[in-house]
Design a protein around this motif. Structure first.
Motif, mmCIF file in Angstrom:
data_model
loop_
_atom_site.group_PDB
_atom_site.id
_atom_site.type_symbol
_atom_site.label_atom_id
_atom_site.label_comp_id
_atom_site.label_asym_id
_atom_site.label_seq_id
_atom_site.Cartn_x
_atom_site.Cartn_y
_atom_site.Cartn_z
ATOM 1 N N TYR A 80 -2.271 0.437 64.460
ATOM 2 C CA TYR A 80 -3.716 -0.054 65.189
ATOM 3 C C TYR A 80 -4.622 0.766 64.808
ATOM 4 O O TYR A 80 -5.757 0.220 64.780
ATOM 5 C CB TYR A 80 -3.100 0.087 66.823
ATOM 6 N N HIS A 81 -4.548 2.334 64.920
ATOM 7 C CA HIS A 81 -5.434 3.246 64.524
ATOM 8 C C HIS A 81 -6.357 2.717 63.342
ATOM 9 O O HIS A 81 -7.468 2.721 63.078
ATOM 10 C CB HIS A 81 -5.283 4.454 64.755
ATOM 11 N N ASN A 82 -5.519 2.644 62.301
ATOM 12 C CA ASN A 82 -6.103 2.280 60.901
ATOM 13 C C ASN A 82 -6.874 0.999 60.702
ATOM 14 O O ASN A 82 -7.964 0.935 60.171
ATOM 15 C CB ASN A 82 -4.850 2.199 59.843
ATOM 16 N N ARG A 83 -6.373 -0.177 61.470
ATOM 17 C CA ARG A 83 -7.354 -1.145 61.656
ATOM 18 C C ARG A 83 -8.512 -0.894 62.413
ATOM 19 O O ARG A 83 -9.366 -1.425 62.218
ATOM 20 C CB ARG A 83 -6.419 -2.319 62.100
ATOM 21 N N GLU A 84 -8.526 -0.094 63.342
ATOM 22 C CA GLU A 84 -9.624 0.179 64.423
ATOM 23 C C GLU A 84 -10.646 0.660 63.952
ATOM 24 O O GLU A 84 -11.823 0.378 64.074
ATOM 25 C CB GLU A 84 -9.035 0.747 65.576
ATOM 26 N N VAL A 85 -10.247 1.755 62.870
ATOM 27 C CA VAL A 85 -11.224 2.254 62.250
ATOM 28 C C VAL A 85 -12.370 1.377 61.219
ATOM 29 O O VAL A 85 -13.249 1.779 60.798
ATOM 30 C CB VAL A 85 -10.927 3.688 61.362
ATOM 31 N N ARG A 86 -11.557 0.454 60.740
ATOM 32 C CA ARG A 86 -12.134 -0.688 59.778
ATOM 33 C C ARG A 86 -12.828 -1.657 60.833
ATOM 34 O O ARG A 86 -13.374 -2.630 60.339
ATOM 35 C CB ARG A 86 -11.038 -1.439 59.051
ATOM 36 N N GLY A 87 -12.878 -1.513 61.967
ATOM 37 C CA GLY A 87 -13.563 -2.605 62.807
ATOM 38 C C GLY A 87 -12.732 -3.650 63.297
ATOM 39 O O GLY A 87 -12.996 -4.911 63.669
ATOM 40 N N GLU A 88 -11.471 -3.752 63.019
ATOM 41 C CA GLU A 88 -10.477 -4.799 63.183
ATOM 42 C C GLU A 88 -9.614 -4.596 64.339
ATOM 43 O O GLU A 88 -9.277 -3.453 64.664
ATOM 44 C CB GLU A 88 -9.729 -5.117 61.833
ATOM 45 N N ASP A 89 -9.039 -5.733 65.067
ATOM 46 C CA ASP A 89 -8.158 -5.678 66.159
ATOM 47 C C ASP A 89 -6.999 -6.251 65.396
ATOM 48 O O ASP A 89 -6.708 -7.072 65.175
ATOM 49 C CB ASP A 89 -8.532 -6.568 67.083
ATOM 50 N N PHE A 90 -5.886 -5.076 65.705
ATOM 51 C CA PHE A 90 -4.594 -5.042 65.091
ATOM 52 C C PHE A 90 -3.613 -6.011 66.170
ATOM 53 O O PHE A 90 -2.486 -6.506 65.640
ATOM 54 C CB PHE A 90 -3.986 -4.073 64.859
ATOM 55 N N ARG A 91 -3.826 -6.171 67.519
ATOM 56 C CA ARG A 91 -3.041 -6.891 68.440
ATOM 57 C C ARG A 91 -2.403 -8.057 67.885
ATOM 58 O O ARG A 91 -1.058 -8.321 67.994
ATOM 59 C CB ARG A 91 -3.678 -6.836 69.565
ATOM 60 N N ALA A 92 -3.246 -9.110 67.670
ATOM 61 C CA ALA A 92 -2.743 -10.387 67.219
ATOM 62 C C ALA A 92 -1.814 -10.229 66.164
ATOM 63 O O ALA A 92 -0.557 -10.818 66.042
ATOM 64 C CB ALA A 92 -3.432 -11.459 66.870
ATOM 65 N N ARG A 93 -2.067 -9.481 65.209
ATOM 66 C CA ARG A 93 -1.199 -9.421 64.081
ATOM 67 C C ARG A 93 0.219 -8.390 64.244
ATOM 68 O O ARG A 93 1.071 -8.934 63.774
ATOM 69 C CB ARG A 93 -2.091 -8.693 62.842
ATOM 70 N N PHE A 94 0.038 -7.803 65.108
ATOM 71 C CA PHE A 94 1.244 -6.855 65.623
ATOM 72 C C PHE A 94 2.029 -7.571 66.434
ATOM 73 O O PHE A 94 3.320 -7.934 66.249
ATOM 74 C CB PHE A 94 0.761 -5.859 66.572
ATOM 75 N N ALA A 95 1.489 -8.969 67.192
ATOM 76 C CA ALA A 95 2.513 -9.738 67.858
ATOM 77 C C ALA A 95 3.236 -10.698 66.847
ATOM 78 O O ALA A 95 4.341 -10.719 67.069
ATOM 79 C CB ALA A 95 1.383 -10.811 68.515
ATOM 80 N N TRP A 96 2.338 -11.008 65.904
ATOM 81 C CA TRP A 96 3.132 -11.740 64.728
ATOM 82 C C TRP A 96 4.088 -11.051 63.994
ATOM 83 O O TRP A 96 5.284 -11.361 63.656
ATOM 84 C CB TRP A 96 1.894 -12.337 63.765
ATOM 85 N N ARG A 97 3.774 -9.606 63.934
ATOM 86 C CA ARG A 97 4.909 -8.885 63.342
ATOM 87 C C ARG A 97 6.025 -8.552 64.215
ATOM 88 O O ARG A 97 7.044 -8.362 63.503
ATOM 89 C CB ARG A 97 4.116 -7.338 62.979
ATOM 90 N N LEU A 98 5.886 -8.710 65.293
ATOM 91 C CA LEU A 98 7.088 -8.486 66.568
ATOM 92 C C LEU A 98 7.725 -9.810 66.510
ATOM 93 O O LEU A 98 9.141 -9.705 66.131
ATOM 94 C CB LEU A 98 6.569 -8.444 67.692
ATOM 95 N N VAL A 99 7.185 -10.993 66.129
ATOM 96 C CA VAL A 99 8.001 -12.236 65.884
ATOM 97 C C VAL A 99 9.071 -12.123 64.565
ATOM 98 O O VAL A 99 10.080 -12.433 64.510
ATOM 99 C CB VAL A 99 7.191 -13.437 65.722
ATOM 100 N N LEU A 100 8.277 -11.450 63.773
ATOM 101 C CA LEU A 100 8.902 -11.440 62.325
ATOM 102 C C LEU A 100 10.067 -10.651 62.423
ATOM 103 O O LEU A 100 11.337 -10.645 62.055
ATOM 104 C CB LEU A 100 8.069 -10.983 61.284
#
Length: 391
Positions: A80-100
């Protein structure tokens, strides 16, 4: 907020690998949830088996999966932090990651119904609404969950009739059914039984033992550990203090959960209290293990031997389920009939060494394990980045 300088911490890889090995050893002496004591063993071997069983469960029972849960939250924070410092929100991608991850977990559940991946995948969604809360709020929520609120409700409800006799936990009926197809079923019967009967039993067992509350709490504590950067080198003072507090908490909890008959109270109130105390005891000793591992890691170079397994934890965990059940269940070699804890431990050690050597070989040729690569690529499908992950 203190953060890690690197997206990967060597101590985290090693600690995750240590958890994988301890899970491997426990699963082997349990015959991968097929509890069976072979007959005809000499008394001396039965005594050795009991010492091994008791020792491994004291050290790792209920603790290894808790280490995994803590590191799951830590890894989420890093991503989450690595994406946050790039100005990105990782939450939606993380939700998909959990589905996987749920997909991987269900596949793994075919072979081993005690799979934790599917449970982590579902409970991992608890991280999404709290990730932007202050550390104080996250800690408060984690503490409430660790207090085992449902068990306290059961305790309060039992107070008017504390001596009421309780039936067996609901999960036991499912495990009894499972033992039959573990011993006599074909591979397809085992796989179907694990996905249906076995999975329901494990979910019920997780609820009965408070893990449905404990796991998301540990996820959140792992996320807070990432925020504070406590796993970076140079935090020995923090971990020494943490080790002392955890030890002081563990001793009374362990004594209470080991001799519940000394409480002198009825079954209706003692059962939920035992769930609470056992949960707290396991968490306290898990912290003892993590603290000790951290304090030793930077002075004992040999602990890095666990790192390759930690970098391939998804692959390692799923492979041990496939191989282990094929060794012990009736559709495979049926070794449950012949192996007590001593021989099963020896098998587990050999399998762990082979897995570690395979991990070294694979990582010398690839940046990630095979299933880790699949998980990463599917996580970022349709995204701008398909680079190899560092975490």
């Amino acid at each position: 907020m203190t953060t890690t300088n690197n997206s990967r911490l060597d101590v985290i890889d090693a600690l995750r690998g240590f958890a994988i090995v301890s899970i491997m050893l426990l699963h082997n002496i349990e015959h991968f949830d097929f509890y069976f004591a072979p007959g005809g063993l000499p008394d001396w071997l039965k005594a050795v088996d009991k010492v091994i069983w008791d020792s491994l469960f004291f050290l790792f029972g209920g603790k290894s999966y808790a280490i995994f849960a803590l590191l799951f939250g830590m890894t989420f924070y890093i991503q989450y932090h690595n994406r946050e410092v790039r100005g990105e929100d990782f939450r939606a991608r993380f939700a998909w990651r959990l589905v996987l991850l749920l997909g991987f977990g269900l596949l793994n559940s075919m072979f081993y119904h005690g799979d934790i991946l599917s449970i982590y995948a579902v409970l991992g969604f608890a991280l999404i609404p709290v990730v932007r809360l202050s550390s104080r709020w996250v800690l408060t929520i984690a503490i409430v969950l660790l207090l085992q609120p449902y068990a306290w409700i059961e305790f309060i409800q039992a107070l008017p009739n504390p001596d009421q006799k309780l039936g067996d936990p609901a999960s036991w009926a499912y495990f009894g059914i499972a033992n039959d197809y573990f011993a006599n079923g074909s591979a397809t019967q085992v796989w179907w039984g694990n996905l249906t009967n076995g999975k329901i039993g494990v979910i019920r067992w997780s609820w009965e033992n408070g893990r449905i509350f404990q796991i998301p709490a540990l996820f959140m504590l792992g996320m807070l550990a990432g925020r504070k950067g406590v796993f970076k080198e140079g935090n020995q003072a923090f971990w020494r203090k943490t080790l002392l507090i955890a030890l002081l908490a563990f001793i009374p909890f362990y004594l209470l959960k080991t001799w519940p008959e000394a409480w002198g109270i009825g079954q209706a109130v003692s059962r939920p209290l035992l769930t609470i105390v056992t949960s707290w005891s396991n968490v306290a000793f898990m912290v003892v293990l993590v603290s000790t591992f951290y304090l030793l890691f930077y002075s004992q170079a040999w602990l890095a031997i666990f790192s390759p397994l930690g970098r391939m934890s998804l692959t390692s965990y799923m492979v041990q389920s496939i191989v282990g059940t094929s060794i012990y269940y009736g559709f495979g070699l049926g070794m449950y009939k012949y192996t007590g804890a001593s021989f099963a431990l020896a098998i587990g050690i050999v399998l762990a060494l082979v897995q570690r050597q395979f991990s070294v070989w694979w990582l010398a040729r690839h940046p990630q394990g095979p299933l880790e690569t699949v998980w990463h690529r599917l996580t970022w499908i349709g995204g701008a980045s398909l680079i190899h992950a560092k975490n």
